[in-house]
Design an enzyme around this catalytic site. Structure first.
Site, PDB file in Angstrom:
ATOM      1  CB  VAL A   6     -13.651  30.884 -43.072  1.00 27.28           C
ATOM      2  CG1 VAL A   6     -13.996  31.896 -44.146  1.00 27.28           C
ATOM      3  CG2 VAL A   6     -14.831  29.970 -42.774  1.00 27.28           C
ATOM      4  N   GLY A  37      -9.856  24.553 -45.521  1.00 29.89           N
ATOM      5  CA  GLY A  37      -9.675  23.120 -45.356  1.00 29.89           C
ATOM      6  C   GLY A  37      -8.934  22.669 -44.116  1.00 29.89           C
ATOM      7  CB  ALA A  54      15.943  70.260 -26.860  1.00 28.25           C
ATOM      8  CB  SER A  93      16.501  62.680 -17.605  1.00 31.32           C
ATOM      9  OG  SER A  93      16.083  63.997 -17.865  1.00 31.32           O
ATOM     10  N   GLY A  95      14.921  67.126 -22.125  1.00 33.46           N
ATOM     11  CA  GLY A  95      14.528  67.363 -23.511  1.00 33.46           C
ATOM     12  C   GLY A  95      15.415  66.564 -24.434  1.00 33.46           C
ATOM     13  CG  LEU A  96      13.798  64.968 -28.109  1.00 33.77           C
ATOM     14  CD1 LEU A  96      13.078  65.286 -29.410  1.00 33.77           C
ATOM     15  CD2 LEU A  96      14.067  63.471 -28.009  1.00 33.77           C
ATOM     16  N   GLY A 116      -5.822  29.253 -40.807  1.00 27.08           N
ATOM     17  CA  GLY A 116      -6.045  29.601 -42.202  1.00 27.08           C
ATOM     18  C   GLY A 116      -7.405  30.230 -42.387  1.00 27.08           C
TER      19      GLY A 116
END
EC number: 2.7.1.25
Length: 623
Positions: free
Chosen positions: A19, A22, A461, A531, A457-458, A17
């Site tokens: 500072v 408690g 692409a 890949s 590549g994606l 908790g």
């Protein structure tokens, strides 16, 4: 909440908790109320408080360091034992000040549950949120929230409700459901061990009942065997492999494997420094073992049973909390400590930085001190590790800079494959056989060298479009050329594989081997696959050697989504396709591709021209 009559197992609780909210007072009161306070200690604390001219201070029970008493803050973690009617406890009192967050992390790392304190008067603070995030990051899912100092707000039900709802909503964003939220006054003892008459509107569990409501987690010896190798010693003719068993158990005669070297042997004997040569040992014991055969094993490897070994990888995701004075930066290198292993690690990507105040995420290339984020870490060597939720002992790590710990986090393999099966050599009785036709003869006959053009590549692409166009043009010029893609590989050679990370990695491994054979036969083979993992492409490169040419068909994610010829991105965004590269699964672009073809900047004909020129220059067509 379940409360058994008796539970002999000890439970570790961390108390965190902001500072001055408690924590130490809470622990002192708990110790007193359960009768665990050593004889004479209460009187000593009372006298100490009187000498300082202050009211009785429960926190002095825990704040054992002089500097803490003088400054009124907890600096180091303190552990104290007590028990209730149900079971024994170890309570870890963690420091709340942000300057001592390292100590708080250390304390929370071994805890099974947490009590999180919030001052009813001050309300939810920045540190309250940061501590909640840290508990979530460290995998502590059992949390009870104590709204303390209710005496300062007149035991107001409305004020309690405000604080409770604000913090409940925050924890919900972390995926954490608190077991309970309790209004207390640790100093006055309200709702600590009995319900307070000053808060009749609250009928939930007391703080002590909340503790007893926590469940004990699986014990370390109930998890799979993990023994990080500490060192190897030689006595007389024996080589003793030493280490601490972090989880699981071990018996003489069992077969074990050392990761990531993947060497196996059987346990000949177990050597224990104070217990002779036991037949069985388990988690928590430091032992040495001898094997039935001499194999080379070194510090940092992990011993396990063959049937339940850790994962192997050189790249993983991590949820990380940063404590270094200098910011963590993308591309920076640090020392990774994982078990007994130390190795250099590169921050390959910072996927997002988390604002622990409101849990918002943003893209960034650095994480500042006391910040948190999700990153991708890569090493040059294989690591043996586990998902943190599967085995915390081998699923968390520390980052070190200039011999100082600067960050820590937990391992996630989400989207990344276990590389063990990709690097394990199972065939041992194979002898290489030469060819009657040399590579030079094939080149002379074909008029060009064999090779692998590895398109990566994606999705969207333009890999397949360019691969087929290039095949057509090269065939017209007399090349022996062939395209490998999903259509002709998934339907036969790899029809037994799925689409999860491990299956996709195996798919690329097989393709890499087939492509290398095509190239060796004199073909120019065009491999057209996403890949996504750099490690898989490296293995394909190893298979083909100098004949391998990596071609990065580059297009931004935005451009690919705009094209989306098959509607895959739309379906992935809607959650209909799991582990889709670029959306819910990573893509690692090449670091040093032989050719980059920017399909989002150039038309198809210009991209094809780039490829034709590259082939003409590299493969020496003489026809």
């Amino acid at each position: 909440m379940r409360q058994d009559k008796q539970d002999a197992r000890q439970l570790k609780i961390v108390i965190v908790g902001h500072v001055d909210h408690g924590k130490s007072t809470l622990v002192g009161r708990l110790i007193h109320e359960t009768g665990a306070l050593p004889e004479g200690r209460f009187e000593a604390i009372k006298a100490q408080s009187e000498r300082r001219g202050m009211p009785f201070e429960w926190a002095f029970l825990m704040d054992a360091i002089q500097a803490e008493r003088d400054q009124g803050i907890t600096i180091d973690t303190t552990q104290i034992r007590f028990r209730t009617e149900r079971r024994p406890y170890v309570i870890i009192d963690a420091p709340g000040h942000k300057e001592f967050l390292k100590n708080m992390v250390t304390g929370a790392a071994s805890a099974e549950a947490a009590l999180l304190l919030i001052d009813a008067h001050e309300g939810v603070q920045e540190q309250s949120r940061r501590h909640g995030y840290l508990l979530s990051l460290l995998g502590v899912r059992q949390v009870a929230v104590l709204v303390n100092k209710m005496d300062l707000v007149g035991y107001s039900a409305d004020r309690f409700g405000q604080v409770a709802e604000e913090y409940r909503a925050y924890l919900k964003g972390l995926g954490v459901e608190p077991s309970c939220i309790i209004p207390i006054s640790a100093r006055e003892g309200d709702n600590m061990t009995a319900h307070s008459g000053r808060m009749p509107w609250y009928q939930g569990p007391t703080a002590l009942q909340a503790l007893d409501g926590f469940e004990t987690l699986p014990r370390p010896f109930e998890r799979p065997l993990r023994m990080p190798v500490q060192d190897v010693y030689k006595f007389d003719q024996r080589r003793i492999i030493a280490g601490r068993i972090e989880s699981g158990s071990l018996e003489v005669g069992q077969e074990v494997i050392f990761s990531p070297s993947n060497k196996t042997a059987r346990i000949r004997s177990i050597e224990a420094w104070q217990a002779g040569t036991p037949e069985t040992v388990r988690a928590g014991q430091s032992v040495g073992v001898t094997l039935d055969e001499q194999i080379f094993v070194e510090r940092g490897e992990v011993m396990s049973h063959v049937a339940d070994a850790p994962q192997e990888t050189n790249v993983f995701k991590a949820r990380l909390f940063w404590l270094g004075r200098n910011a963590l930066e993308q591309g920076a290198r640090y020392t990774l400590k994982l078990g007994t292993l130390e190795t250099e690690v590169t921050v390959e990507a910072i996927e997002r930085v988390i604002d622990t105040d409101d849990l918002s995420a943003k893209a960034a290339t650095r994480i500042e001190r006391n910040g948190a984020g999700e990153v991708v870490l890569r090493t040059r060597r294989l690591l043996a590790l586990d998902e943190h939720e599967e085995n915390p002992a081998t699923g968390r790590f520390v980052l070190v800079e200039n011999h100082m710990p600067v960050g820590g986090g937990i391992v996630s393999m989400e989207g990344y494959p276990d590389q063990r099966h990709l690097v394990t050599v199972r065939s041992t009785n194979i002898t290489a056989v030469g060819h009657a036709v040399t590579r030079e003869a094939r080149t002379a006959r074909n008029g060009h060298k064999g090779g692998v053009l590895w398109f990566t590549g994606l999705s969207g692409a333009g890999k397949s479009t360019l691969a087929l166009a290039l095949e057509r043009e090269l065939f017209a010029k007399g090349y022996l050329v062939y395209v490998l893609d999903g259509d002709n590989v998934r339907g036969g050679l790899n029809k037994d594989l799925g689409f999860g990370p491990e299956a996709r990695a195996e798919n690329i491994r097989r393709i890499g081997e087939v492509a290398a054979l095509f190239a060796d036969a004199g073909f120019l083979v065009i491999s057209s696959f996403i890949s996504p993992y750099r490690a898989d492409r490296e293995r394909a490169k190893e298979a083909a050697g100098a004949a391998f040419h990596e071609i990065y068909v580059k297009a931004s994610l935005e451009a690919c989504e705009d094209r989306d010829p098959k509607g895959l991105y739309r379906r992935a965004r809607q959650g209909e396709i799991a582990e889709f590269t670029g959306i819910s699964s990573p893509y690692e672009p090449p670091e040093a591709a032989e050719l980059v073809v920017p399909t989002d900047e150039l038309p198809v004909e210009e991209c094809l021209g780039m490829l034709m020129r590259y082939v003409g220059e590299r493969f020496q067509n003489t026809r």
